[in-house]
Design a protein around this motif. Structure first.
Motif, PDB file in Angstrom:
ATOM      1  N   TYR A  13     -87.967  49.813  19.985  1.00 27.12           N
ATOM      2  CA  TYR A  13     -86.669  49.238  20.338  1.00 27.12           C
ATOM      3  C   TYR A  13     -85.639  50.344  20.572  1.00 27.12           C
ATOM      4  O   TYR A  13     -84.887  50.309  21.541  1.00 27.12           O
ATOM      5  CB  TYR A  13     -86.207  48.297  19.227  1.00 27.12           C
ATOM      6  CG  TYR A  13     -84.853  47.666  19.455  1.00 27.12           C
ATOM      7  CD1 TYR A  13     -84.676  46.679  20.413  1.00 27.12           C
ATOM      8  CD2 TYR A  13     -83.755  48.060  18.702  1.00 27.12           C
ATOM      9  CE1 TYR A  13     -83.446  46.087  20.622  1.00 27.12           C
ATOM     10  CE2 TYR A  13     -82.514  47.478  18.898  1.00 27.12           C
ATOM     11  CZ  TYR A  13     -82.365  46.495  19.858  1.00 27.12           C
ATOM     12  OH  TYR A  13     -81.133  45.917  20.056  1.00 27.12           O
ATOM     13  N   SER A  14     -85.618  51.333  19.699  1.00 29.23           N
ATOM     14  CA  SER A  14     -84.653  52.425  19.816  1.00 29.23           C
ATOM     15  C   SER A  14     -84.930  53.318  21.023  1.00 29.23           C
ATOM     16  O   SER A  14     -84.010  53.905  21.583  1.00 29.23           O
ATOM     17  CB  SER A  14     -84.659  53.274  18.542  1.00 29.23           C
ATOM     18  OG  SER A  14     -84.244  52.494  17.451  1.00 29.23           O
ATOM     19  N   ALA A  16     -86.508  52.293  23.858  1.00 28.21           N
ATOM     20  CA  ALA A  16     -86.804  51.488  25.049  1.00 28.21           C
ATOM     21  C   ALA A  16     -86.018  52.002  26.256  1.00 28.21           C
ATOM     22  O   ALA A  16     -84.802  52.171  26.185  1.00 28.21           O
ATOM     23  CB  ALA A  16     -86.458  50.023  24.786  1.00 28.21           C
ATOM     24  N   GLN A  21     -84.441  47.282  26.432  1.00 30.34           N
ATOM     25  CA  GLN A  21     -83.837  46.932  25.149  1.00 30.34           C
ATOM     26  C   GLN A  21     -83.154  45.561  25.227  1.00 30.34           C
ATOM     27  O   GLN A  21     -83.164  44.810  24.261  1.00 30.34           O
ATOM     28  CB  GLN A  21     -82.841  48.000  24.730  1.00 30.34           C
ATOM     29  CG  GLN A  21     -82.497  47.957  23.260  1.00 30.34           C
ATOM     30  CD  GLN A  21     -81.706  49.171  22.823  1.00 30.34           C
ATOM     31  OE1 GLN A  21     -80.915  49.708  23.596  1.00 30.34           O
ATOM     32  NE2 GLN A  21     -81.911  49.587  21.602  1.00 30.34           N
ATOM     33  N   ASP A  25     -83.767  42.386  22.848  1.00 26.76           N
ATOM     34  CA  ASP A  25     -82.673  41.783  22.091  1.00 26.76           C
ATOM     35  C   ASP A  25     -82.900  40.299  21.835  1.00 26.76           C
ATOM     36  O   ASP A  25     -82.349  39.746  20.878  1.00 26.76           O
ATOM     37  CB  ASP A  25     -81.336  41.958  22.832  1.00 26.76           C
ATOM     38  CG  ASP A  25     -80.740  43.334  22.622  1.00 26.76           C
ATOM     39  OD1 ASP A  25     -81.128  44.015  21.656  1.00 26.76           O
ATOM     40  OD2 ASP A  25     -79.877  43.730  23.440  1.00 26.76           O
TER      41      ASP A  25
END
Length: 118
Positions: A13-14, A16, A21, A25
């Motif tokens: 996620y960080s 992406a 991202q 979400d």
């Protein structure tokens, strides 16, 4: 695989690229809640809230603590997440959002003017 592994998921996620991202979400809240439940089970009796916020991929510790409290977690004044007390109190929905919805509903009901045919 990031399925069922919150550390891998939030690492992805960080990192992406592009708009990926934004797609992630859509289910990051669910993954955060599941990860918080796991952390409360594993790190009992307590864990630093800053560590938990980093594990949940919050850029700011204050945002992470606010999110945890908003989902029923007990964060003590010394910055520790009380896992033992939090386990029984965690809720998947946002407490502040639910309270706001209830307040608005009560306000709408109070604004209803009864019609009298007398």
């Amino acid at each position: 695989s990031a399925i069922g592994n919150y550390v891998s998921f939030f690492r992805l996620y960080s990192a992406a690229p592009g708009h990926s991202q934004f797609v992630m979400d859509t289910f990051v809240e669910r993954e955060r809640f599941g990860a918080l439940r796991k952390m409360c089970r594993v790190y009992m009796p307590s864990v630093p809230a800053a560590f938990a916020a980093r594990q949940l991929a919050f850029e700011d510790e204050k945002d992470g603590v606010h999110w945890m409290r908003d989902h029923g977690a007990v964060v003590l004044d010394d910055g520790m997440l009380d896992c033992k007390q939090s386990r029984a109190m965690l809720v998947e929905h946002s407490i502040s959002r639910k309270l706001e919805e209830e307040r608005k509903e009560a306000q709408r009901k109070a604004e209803i003017v009864p019609i009298s045919f007398a």
